[in-house]
Design an enzyme around this catalytic site. Structure first.
Site, PDB file in Angstrom:
ATOM      1  N   ALA A  13     -76.571 -13.059  89.362  1.00 50.40           N
ATOM      2  CA  ALA A  13     -76.236 -14.321  89.162  1.00 50.40           C
ATOM      3  C   ALA A  13     -74.868 -14.472  88.338  1.00 50.40           C
ATOM      4  CB  ALA A  13     -77.172 -15.328  88.695  1.00 50.40           C
ATOM      5  N   SER A  14     -74.173 -13.463  87.832  1.00 51.78           N
ATOM      6  CA  SER A  14     -73.011 -13.741  87.020  1.00 51.78           C
ATOM      7  C   SER A  14     -71.579 -13.845  87.728  1.00 51.78           C
ATOM      8  CB  SER A  14     -72.855 -12.159  86.476  1.00 51.78           C
ATOM      9  OG  SER A  14     -72.611 -11.085  87.179  1.00 51.78           O
ATOM     10  N   ARG A  15     -71.937 -13.526  89.161  1.00 52.55           N
ATOM     11  CA  ARG A  15     -70.645 -13.911  89.891  1.00 52.55           C
ATOM     12  C   ARG A  15     -70.656 -14.225  91.503  1.00 52.55           C
ATOM     13  NH1 ARG A  15     -68.157  -7.613  91.015  1.00 52.55           N
ATOM     14  NH2 ARG A  15     -68.898  -7.420  92.978  1.00 52.55           N
ATOM     15  N   ASN A  90     -80.794 -12.303  95.268  1.00 52.44           N
ATOM     16  CA  ASN A  90     -79.180 -12.255  95.667  1.00 52.44           C
ATOM     17  C   ASN A  90     -78.519 -11.130  95.271  1.00 52.44           C
ATOM     18  OD1 ASN A  90     -76.430 -13.845  95.892  1.00 52.44           O
ATOM     19  ND2 ASN A  90     -76.426 -13.144  94.088  1.00 52.44           N
ATOM     20  N   SER A 142     -78.076 -11.166 105.735  1.00 53.04           N
ATOM     21  CA  SER A 142     -76.805 -11.381 106.060  1.00 53.04           C
ATOM     22  C   SER A 142     -76.615 -11.357 107.735  1.00 53.04           C
ATOM     23  CB  SER A 142     -75.972  -9.927 105.642  1.00 53.04           C
ATOM     24  OG  SER A 142     -74.982  -9.892 106.599  1.00 53.04           O
ATOM     25  N   TYR A 155     -76.420  -1.153 105.073  1.00 53.67           N
ATOM     26  CA  TYR A 155     -76.426  -2.532 104.403  1.00 53.67           C
ATOM     27  C   TYR A 155     -77.257  -3.129 105.700  1.00 53.67           C
ATOM     28  CZ  TYR A 155     -74.486  -6.909 103.056  1.00 53.67           C
ATOM     29  OH  TYR A 155     -74.392  -8.294 102.725  1.00 53.67           O
ATOM     30  N   ALA A 157     -79.211  -2.270 107.711  1.00 55.63           N
ATOM     31  CA  ALA A 157     -81.000  -2.009 107.718  1.00 55.63           C
ATOM     32  C   ALA A 157     -81.439  -2.722 106.590  1.00 55.63           C
ATOM     33  CB  ALA A 157     -80.831  -0.576 107.706  1.00 55.63           C
ATOM     34  N   LYS A 159     -80.620  -5.532 105.264  1.00 52.85           N
ATOM     35  CA  LYS A 159     -80.499  -6.765 105.490  1.00 52.85           C
ATOM     36  C   LYS A 159     -81.633  -7.407 106.571  1.00 52.85           C
ATOM     37  CE  LYS A 159     -77.756  -8.258 102.203  1.00 52.85           C
ATOM     38  NZ  LYS A 159     -78.168  -8.758 100.937  1.00 52.85           N
ATOM     39  N   ILE A 188     -68.343 -14.693 103.429  1.00 57.33           N
ATOM     40  CA  ILE A 188     -68.198 -15.710 102.627  1.00 57.33           C
ATOM     41  C   ILE A 188     -67.152 -14.929 101.519  1.00 57.33           C
ATOM     42  CG2 ILE A 188     -69.074 -17.017 100.471  1.00 57.33           C
ATOM     43  CD1 ILE A 188     -70.357 -17.667 103.460  1.00 57.33           C
TER      44      ILE A 188
HETATM   45  P1  NAD Z   1     -70.959  -9.930  94.814  1.00 57.62           P
HETATM   46  O1  NAD Z   1     -70.680  -8.352  94.983  1.00 57.62           O
HETATM   47  O2  NAD Z   1     -69.874 -10.814  94.256  1.00 57.62           O
HETATM   48  O3  NAD Z   1     -72.141  -9.973  93.950  1.00 57.62           O
HETATM   49  C1  NAD Z   1     -73.418  -9.322  93.837  1.00 57.62           C
HETATM   50  C2  NAD Z   1     -74.025  -9.538  92.551  1.00 57.62           C
HETATM   51  O4  NAD Z   1     -75.123  -8.643  92.486  1.00 57.62           O
HETATM   52  C3  NAD Z   1     -73.219  -8.988  91.353  1.00 57.62           C
HETATM   53  O5  NAD Z   1     -73.390 -10.120  90.453  1.00 57.62           O
HETATM   54  C4  NAD Z   1     -73.824  -7.619  91.190  1.00 57.62           C
HETATM   55  O6  NAD Z   1     -73.704  -7.518  89.560  1.00 57.62           O
HETATM   56  C5  NAD Z   1     -75.319  -7.783  91.312  1.00 57.62           C
HETATM   57  N1  NAD Z   1     -75.928  -6.592  91.411  1.00 57.62           N
HETATM   58  C6  NAD Z   1     -75.614  -5.398  92.261  1.00 57.62           C
HETATM   59  N2  NAD Z   1     -76.360  -4.436  92.022  1.00 57.62           N
HETATM   60  C7  NAD Z   1     -77.293  -4.848  91.251  1.00 57.62           C
HETATM   61  C8  NAD Z   1     -78.664  -4.399  90.736  1.00 57.62           C
HETATM   62  N3  NAD Z   1     -78.948  -3.325  91.010  1.00 57.62           N
HETATM   63  N4  NAD Z   1     -79.561  -5.287  89.825  1.00 57.62           N
HETATM   64  C9  NAD Z   1     -79.006  -6.465  89.571  1.00 57.62           C
HETATM   65  N5  NAD Z   1     -78.060  -7.163  90.077  1.00 57.62           N
HETATM   66  C10 NAD Z   1     -77.062  -6.417  90.998  1.00 57.62           C
HETATM   67  O7  NAD Z   1     -71.569 -10.178  96.198  1.00 57.62           O
HETATM   68  P2  NAD Z   1     -71.510 -11.819  96.841  1.00 57.62           P
HETATM   69  O8  NAD Z   1     -70.693 -11.774  97.858  1.00 57.62           O
HETATM   70  O9  NAD Z   1     -71.775 -12.859  95.939  1.00 57.62           O
HETATM   71  O10 NAD Z   1     -73.172 -11.642  97.653  1.00 57.62           O
HETATM   72  C11 NAD Z   1     -74.354 -11.994  97.163  1.00 57.62           C
HETATM   73  C12 NAD Z   1     -75.441 -11.766  98.112  1.00 57.62           C
HETATM   74  O11 NAD Z   1     -75.156 -12.200  99.471  1.00 57.62           O
HETATM   75  C13 NAD Z   1     -75.539 -10.329  98.460  1.00 57.62           C
HETATM   76  O12 NAD Z   1     -77.067  -9.963  98.568  1.00 57.62           O
HETATM   77  C14 NAD Z   1     -74.927  -9.913  99.683  1.00 57.62           C
HETATM   78  O13 NAD Z   1     -75.140  -9.081 100.413  1.00 57.62           O
HETATM   79  C15 NAD Z   1     -75.186 -11.134 100.284  1.00 57.62           C
HETATM   80  N6  NAD Z   1     -74.141 -11.448 101.326  1.00 57.62           N
HETATM   81  C16 NAD Z   1     -72.873 -11.838 101.138  1.00 57.62           C
HETATM   82  C17 NAD Z   1     -71.979 -11.966 102.006  1.00 57.62           C
HETATM   83  C18 NAD Z   1     -70.209 -12.235 101.706  1.00 57.62           C
HETATM   84  O14 NAD Z   1     -69.686 -12.510 102.762  1.00 57.62           O
HETATM   85  N7  NAD Z   1     -70.150 -12.368 100.659  1.00 57.62           N
HETATM   86  C19 NAD Z   1     -72.173 -12.141 103.444  1.00 57.62           C
HETATM   87  C20 NAD Z   1     -73.494 -11.942 103.753  1.00 57.62           C
HETATM   88  C21 NAD Z   1     -74.591 -11.622 102.577  1.00 57.62           C
END
Ligand code: NAD
Length: 246
Positions: A13-15, A90, A142, A155, A157, A159, A188
């Site tokens: 949840a930090s970003r 997430n 995803s 990835y 697999a 999801k 996104i």
């Molecule tokens: P991001 O990389 O900006 O954020 C992912 C977050 O997960 C980060 O805060 C990271 O520190 C945290 N994280 C990673 N490994 C971790 C661990 N072992 N323990 C705890 N936290 C951990 O990605 P995002 O784009 O914000 O994606 C968020 C979610 O949505 C992910 O699951 C991603 O697969 C999914 N998603 C994103 C997109 C996209 O287009 N951005 C598309 C489909 C699905």
């Protein structure tokens, strides 16, 4: 407010999307457990912004792929807030590459965080939800899990696995008034997609709505799935992808 007096535990949840979900929930009155893996300052910043909405927010460092650390974190959150109403799985990573060149460690790392991490958090929240006879679980899948994606076998697999996990947990817990759903985003605009070697115009050309989505748009969907407005929805996978995977 949709989530008044609720407590939400949100991983990663930090970003990005997780941060947007955290702030959308706080705006609607939810107290927050902001789970982060490394970026403490960013997590504390999310907590400060959430507190400005008048809610409680604590940050917890936890690698979700670690079974024991996940258990300790869920217990600490439960102790601090007295309840957990919403779990958002997430946290996610990518380690892209063709299967031919993909290292076993890269396959394992992605499955460990994206799929097993969600299993860990669900398992540890399970008794809390059952005792409360309520709970909302939201898993970030995803479109890659629906369609597959060359170069993302690990990835995709993970999801796709999350979709099976979502439906199984939904069936297991439906009798206790607990709902479990998945969100399947397309492209996104976050740091995760910033790594993709395609410019924004090329990406937009592939998407019927001709643009990437915003984290806040995914957060709106998560808010709906966390609130009472979705009480009759469980085991569902909702795409939010500008029409990409239809
Ligand atoms: P991001 O990389 O900006 O954020 C992912 C977050 O997960 C980060 O805060 C990271 O520190 C945290 N994280 C990673 N490994 C971790 C661990 N072992 N323990 C705890 N936290 C951990 O990605 P995002 O784009 O914000 O994606 C968020 C979610 O949505 C992910 O699951 C991603 O697969 C999914 N998603 C994103 C997109 C996209 O287009 N951005 C598309 C489909 C699905």
């Amino acid at each position: 407010m949709i989530l008044e007096n609720k407590t939400a535990l949100i991983t990663g949840a930090s970003r990005g999307i997780g941060r947007a979900i955290a702030l959308a929930f706080a705006k609607e009155g939810a107290n927050l457990a902001v789970i982060y893996s490394g970026a403490e300052q960013a997590a504390q910043e999310v907590c400060s912004q959430a507190k400005a909405f008048g809610v409680q927010a604590n940050a917890y460092r936890c690698d979700v792929s670690d079974f024991d650390a996940s258990k300790e974190t869920v217990q600490a959150v439960h102790k601090a807030f007295g309840r957990i109403d919403i779990l958002v799985n997430n946290a996610g990573i990518t380690r892209d590459g063709l299967v031919y060149t993909m290292k076993e460690a890269d396959f394992d790392a992605v499955l460990d965080v994206n799929l097993k991490g969600a299993f860990h958090m669900i398992k540890h929240c399970y008794p809390i939800f059952v005792k409360q006879r309520s709970g909302k679980i939201i898993n970030l899948s995803s479109v890659s899990g629906l369609m597959g994606n060359g170069g993302q076998a690990n990835y995709s697999a993970s999801k796709a696995g999350l979709i099976g996990l979502t439906k199984s947990v939904a069936r297991e817990l439906a009798g206790r008034g607990i709902c479990c759903n998945a969100i399947a985003p397309g492209f996104i605009d976050t740091e995760m997609t910033a790594k993709i070697s395609m410019d924004e115009n090329q990406l937009a050309a592939m998407i019927p709505l001709k643009r990437m989505g915003k984290p806040e748009e995914v957060a709106n969907l998560a808010l709906f799935l966390a609130g009472a407005g979705s009480d009759y929805i469980t085991g569902e996978v909702i795409r939010i992808d500008g029409g990409l995977a239809m």
